[in-house]
Design a protein around this motif. Sequence first.
Motif, PDB file in Angstrom:
ATOM      1  N   UNK A  39     -36.086 -49.271 -22.444  1.00  0.00           N
ATOM      2  CA  UNK A  39     -34.853 -48.497 -22.440  1.00  0.00           C
ATOM      3  C   UNK A  39     -34.418 -48.312 -21.001  1.00  0.00           C
ATOM      4  N   UNK A  40     -33.232 -47.743 -20.787  1.00  0.00           N
ATOM      5  CA  UNK A  40     -32.671 -47.639 -19.440  1.00  0.00           C
ATOM      6  C   UNK A  40     -32.672 -46.191 -18.950  1.00  0.00           C
ATOM      7  N   UNK A  74     -36.305 -45.701 -27.859  1.00  0.00           N
ATOM      8  CA  UNK A  74     -36.060 -45.992 -29.272  1.00  0.00           C
ATOM      9  C   UNK A  74     -37.382 -46.382 -29.910  1.00  0.00           C
ATOM     10  N   UNK A  75     -37.338 -46.530 -31.216  1.00  0.00           N
ATOM     11  CA  UNK A  75     -38.510 -47.006 -31.920  1.00  0.00           C
ATOM     12  C   UNK A  75     -38.794 -48.447 -31.556  1.00  0.00           C
ATOM     13  N   UNK A  76     -39.925 -48.934 -32.000  1.00  0.00           N
ATOM     14  CA  UNK A  76     -40.296 -50.327 -31.735  1.00  0.00           C
ATOM     15  C   UNK A  76     -39.217 -51.270 -32.260  1.00  0.00           C
ATOM     16  N   UNK A  77     -38.632 -50.903 -33.392  1.00  0.00           N
ATOM     17  CA  UNK A  77     -37.567 -51.711 -33.984  1.00  0.00           C
ATOM     18  C   UNK A  77     -36.297 -50.886 -34.077  1.00  0.00           C
ATOM     19  N   UNK A 109     -31.587 -41.577 -34.904  1.00  0.00           N
ATOM     20  CA  UNK A 109     -32.882 -40.934 -35.070  1.00  0.00           C
ATOM     21  C   UNK A 109     -33.969 -41.997 -35.165  1.00  0.00           C
ATOM     22  N   UNK A 110     -35.190 -41.565 -34.904  1.00  0.00           N
ATOM     23  CA  UNK A 110     -36.357 -42.450 -34.937  1.00  0.00           C
ATOM     24  C   UNK A 110     -37.366 -41.881 -35.923  1.00  0.00           C
ATOM     25  N   UNK A 114     -42.518 -43.580 -34.778  1.00  0.00           N
ATOM     26  CA  UNK A 114     -41.979 -44.319 -33.638  1.00  0.00           C
ATOM     27  C   UNK A 114     -41.677 -45.782 -33.932  1.00  0.00           C
ATOM     28  N   UNK A 115     -41.699 -46.133 -35.184  1.00  0.00           N
ATOM     29  CA  UNK A 115     -41.518 -47.543 -35.549  1.00  0.00           C
ATOM     30  C   UNK A 115     -40.050 -47.961 -35.623  1.00  0.00           C
TER      31      UNK A 115
END
Length: 160
Positions: A39-40, A74-77, A109-110, A114-115
């Motif tokens: 992420x940034x 973000x989540x992994x996906x 939302x995640x 965290x996936x």
Amino acid sequence: MLSTESLKKIDREVAKYPPEQKRSAVMAALIIAQDEKGWLATETLDDVARILDLAPVAVYEVATFYNMYDLAPTGKYKLTVCTCLPCGLQGALDAADYLKEKLGIGFNETTPDGRFTLKEGECMGACAMSPVLLVNNKRMCDFMSKERLDALIDELSRSA
């Protein structure tokens, strides 16, 4: 700071433009930085500004305008569903609602593990194949029926 490998990739992007137009590589540089960091963060945006000899605000403007850039983890996906009008009329809103229910989250939302992160997107240029979604800004999935959404979530869950 970005890795040497990422800096080399950014240099290759910058080389595509005249020396006085380094700023033209800002979108590619942000993608490279996000691919490395996930992420940034503000520090990463500042690094990109420094590399391209830009004022940080010029980089922030680009990063905040386009939804492909993530300014928070973000989540992994990251699943981005196109919800513009043509896609919405062809089932994308139903697909988005199905994903919200299946994952137990709303847009931006995640999932607690965290996936998965769910995002709303605008025109992906694939209206004839709606509903469409992007996985991590890299993989486009089309004709996403409930069955295909289930298969995608199962596939990504197994690979996580």
